[in-house]
Design a protein around this motif. Structure first.
Motif, short mmCIF file in Angstrom:
data_model
loop_
_atom_site.label_atom_id
_atom_site.label_comp_id
_atom_site.label_asym_id
_atom_site.label_seq_id
_atom_site.Cartn_x
_atom_site.Cartn_y
_atom_site.Cartn_z
N SER A 180 0.76 -1.28 0.17
CA SER A 180 -0.10 0.04 -0.18
C SER A 180 0.76 1.04 -0.04
O SER A 180 0.37 2.23 -0.77
CB SER A 180 -1.03 0.01 1.11
OG SER A 180 -0.04 -0.16 2.31
N GLY A 181 2.16 1.18 0.68
CA GLY A 181 2.79 2.42 0.73
C GLY A 181 3.44 2.66 -0.73
O GLY A 181 3.68 3.82 -1.10
N THR A 184 0.72 4.34 -2.65
CA THR A 184 0.52 5.76 -2.27
C THR A 184 1.57 6.42 -3.03
O THR A 184 1.11 7.77 -3.39
CB THR A 184 1.07 5.70 -0.43
OG1 THR A 184 -0.17 5.03 -0.03
CG2 THR A 184 0.82 7.09 -0.17
N GLY A 188 0.21 9.09 -5.51
CA GLY A 188 0.60 10.59 -4.72
C GLY A 188 1.28 11.22 -6.01
O GLY A 188 1.04 12.66 -5.94
N GLU A 194 3.17 13.52 -4.13
CA GLU A 194 4.51 12.89 -4.13
C GLU A 194 5.46 13.08 -5.23
O GLU A 194 4.97 13.18 -6.43
CB GLU A 194 4.40 11.38 -3.71
CG GLU A 194 3.79 11.05 -2.28
CD GLU A 194 4.62 11.28 -1.29
OE1 GLU A 194 5.89 11.71 -1.43
OE2 GLU A 194 3.99 11.38 -0.02
N TYR A 243 -6.05 1.44 0.06
CA TYR A 243 -5.39 2.15 1.11
C TYR A 243 -4.43 3.28 0.55
O TYR A 243 -4.35 4.39 1.03
CB TYR A 243 -4.53 1.21 1.94
CG TYR A 243 -5.32 0.42 3.16
CD1 TYR A 243 -5.84 1.54 4.11
CD2 TYR A 243 -5.47 -0.83 3.26
CE1 TYR A 243 -6.33 0.68 5.19
CE2 TYR A 243 -6.12 -1.37 4.26
CZ TYR A 243 -6.77 -0.74 5.19
OH TYR A 243 -7.34 -1.43 6.29
N GLY A 244 -3.77 3.29 -0.61
CA GLY A 244 -2.82 4.09 -1.19
C GLY A 244 -3.83 5.19 -1.76
O GLY A 244 -3.59 6.40 -1.36
N CYS A 245 -5.15 5.08 -2.19
CA CYS A 245 -5.90 6.02 -2.44
C CYS A 245 -6.34 6.78 -1.36
O CYS A 245 -6.56 8.02 -1.18
CB CYS A 245 -7.39 5.45 -3.18
SG CYS A 245 -7.03 4.79 -4.90
N THR A 247 -4.88 7.13 1.73
CA THR A 247 -3.79 7.72 2.23
C THR A 247 -3.53 9.21 1.47
O THR A 247 -3.38 10.18 1.92
CB THR A 247 -2.46 7.10 2.50
OG1 THR A 247 -3.08 5.88 3.11
CG2 THR A 247 -1.57 7.76 3.09
N THR A 248 -3.47 9.07 0.10
CA THR A 248 -3.01 10.02 -0.55
C THR A 248 -4.14 11.42 -0.74
O THR A 248 -4.12 12.41 -0.64
CB THR A 248 -2.68 9.64 -2.14
OG1 THR A 248 -1.87 8.55 -2.21
CG2 THR A 248 -2.40 10.82 -3.17
N LYS A 251 -4.21 13.04 2.66
CA LYS A 251 -3.08 13.82 2.80
C LYS A 251 -3.26 15.14 2.17
O LYS A 251 -2.86 16.34 2.13
CB LYS A 251 -1.81 13.03 2.35
CG LYS A 251 -0.56 14.18 2.45
CD LYS A 251 0.69 13.41 1.97
CE LYS A 251 1.87 14.23 2.25
NZ LYS A 251 3.28 13.38 2.00
#
Length: 374
Positions: A180-181, A184, A188, A194, A243-245, A247-248, A251
Motif C-alpha cells: 500500500s505504501g 501511495t 501520490g 509525491e 489504502y493508497g488512494c 492515504t493520498t 493527505k
C-alpha cells in the motif's frame, strides 16, 4: 540520542512493536474464524470492527463537555471578581466625593486607565487566539464531513483485506497488503502529492518483482489447502490499492497532520459506517453472497470481540501514539515487520511449506519499503 528524547523514542518503538504483534495476531484470528470456525463473514467482521471507531466520539464528547464546564466556571469566577472590583471602586469613589473634587477626578482617571489596560489585555488575548495554531485546524463540521466522505473507501479496503484471508495465507495477505505504501507513491505522484526519484522507481520495480514471486510461490505452496489462493492475493492487492488512494486523498485534503482532530475523524468514520453501510448486510444476505449469521458459540463471540476491540480500536490508538513519539518513517518501516512474523506464523502454526521464491519475494517487498522511504 540521550535524555528524555531517547526515552520517548524508545517508548514509541515499544508501542510500534505492540501494533505489529496485534496486527499479525488479528490476521491469524480472522483467518481462524474464516477457516477452522467456518465463519466466513468478511463484511460482518469489517462492519463490526469499523463501528468500534465510533467509541472515539465518547472520549471526544466527554473532553469537550469538560472543557466547556471549565470555561463556564472560569467566566463565573471572573464575573464575581469583576463585581468585587466594581464594588470596591464604588466605595473608593464615594470616599473621594467626601474628600473633594480634585481627589474624585484623580480616582476617575485611575479607573479609566485601569479599564483601558484591561480592554487592551483582552484585545491582545483575542489576537493571540486568532493567531494560534488551533485556529488553523479543521473545524468540527469539516472534520466530520471528511470522515463521512472517506468511510466507504476505508471500509472497502478493510473488507478486501479481511476477505483475502479466506482464500490465501496470512503471510501472502500481509506481504501483498504491505505494498500500500508503494501504491501511495504512485497515486501520490499523479495527484501531485509525491514525487518519484530514481530510488523510489527502483523500489516500485523491486516491489513488483516481489509481488510476482509471492503470488507464484503462494499458489504453488497452498494449492493443496487453498486452491483459490490467487483470489485472496488479488483481494489483498485491491486492499493495498484502496489504502493508497485513501492515504493520498487524505493527505491532499488535510496537508499537515496537526490540522486534523484524529479522534473526531475516526469517530465520524465509525458513525458513518454504522449509519450508511448496514444495508450491505441485508443485500448480501438476500443475494446469498454472505448470509447473515451471528457467531454460534461464546468462543466465536469472544474472538470477534477481541479482534474488533484490540485488533482495530486499541491498535489504531497505539499506532497514533507510536507515530507521535517517533516519526511516520519509523512507523512505516516498522510495520513491515508484519511480513516475516506472518510468514513465520504460517510455517510454525499451519505447517505451510514455502519455496525459495516466496522468501525472495518477501525480501524484495521489504527492501522496496526501505528504499521508498530513504
Amino acid at each position: 540520542m540521550t535524555g528524555p528524547g531517547y526515552g520517548r523514542h524508545t517508548a514509541g518503538l515499544v508501542l510500534l512493536l505492540g501494533v505489529v504483534l496485534i496486527w499479525v495476531g488479528s490476521s491469524f484470528l480472522v483467518s481462524n474464524l474464516f477457516g477452522e470456525q467456518e465463519f466466513n463473514r468478511p463484511f460482518f467482521i469489517t462492519y463490526l470492527n469499523t463501528s468500534t471507531f465510533s467509541l472515539y466520539l465518547v472520549g471526544t464528547c466527554v473532553s469537550r463537555l469538560k472543557n466547556a464546564t471549565s470555561r463556564r466556571l472560569a467566566r463565573r469566577k471572573r464575573s464575581r471578581s469583576d463585581d468585587s472590583d466594581s464594588a470596591a471602586q464604588q466605595d473608593g469613589m464615594d470616599t473621594a466625593v467626601t474628600a473633594g473634587t480634585s481627589r474624585r477626578m484623580n480616582t476617575n482617571h485611575g479607573v479609566n486607565s485601569e479599564r483601558r489596560v484591561h480592554a487592551r489585555s483582552r484585545s491582545d488575548e483575542r489576537l493571540l487566539l486568532a493567531n494560534s495554531p488551533a485556529e488553523h485546524k479543521l473545524t468540527t463540521r469539516e472534520t466530520v464531513r471528511l470522515g463521512v466522505g472517506f468511510s466507504v473507501l476505508w471500509f472497502a479496503a478493510n473488507v478486501a483485506q479481511n476477505a483475502s484471508l479466506a482464500y490465501t495465507t496470512v503471510a501472502s495477505s500481509s506481504i501483498l497488503c504491505s505494498t500500500s505504501g508503494l501504491f501511495t507513491l504512485a497515486i501520490g505522484a499523479l495527484a501531485g502529492v509525491e514525487t518519484f526519484s530514481t530510488a523510489r522507481l527502483g523500489a516500485v520495480v523491486a516491489s513488483t518483482l516481489g509481488v510476482y514471486c509471492v503470488m507464484v510461490s503462494g499458489v504453488e505452496a497452498t494449492s493443496a489447502h487453498m486452491p483459490r489462493a490467487w483470489v485472496g492475493d488479488g483481494l489483498a492487492l485491491l486492499s493495498a490499492a484502496l489504502y493508497g488512494c485513501y492515504t493520498t486523498l487524505l493527505k491532499r485534503r488535510v496537508g499537515d497532520e496537526s490540522r486534523l482532530d484524529a479522534p473526531l475523524f475516526f469517530g465520524a468514520v465509525g458513525l458513518a459506517n454504522i449509519v450508511l453501510l448496514w444495508p450491505g448486510l441485508i443485500i448480501l444476505d438476500a443475494t446469498g453472497l454472505e448470509p447473515f449469521i451471528l457467531p454460534r458459540t461464546g468462543s466465536m463471540w469472544a474472538m470477534v470481540a477481541v479482534n474488533a476491540l484490540v485488533g482495530t480500536f486499541v491498535s489504531d490508538y497505539l499506532w497514533l501514539q507510536a507515530m507521535l513519539m517517533t516519526s511516520p518513517l519509523v512507523v512505516t518501516l516498522g510495520l513491515a515487520l508484519t511480513i516475516p512474523l506472518s510468514m513465520a506464523g504460517d510455517v510454525l502454526f499451519k505447517g505451510v511449506e514455502v519455496s525459495l521464491p516466496y522468501y525472495v519475494g518477501a525480501l524484495l517487498v521489504l527492501a522496496a519499503f526501505i528504499g521508498a522511504n530513504l
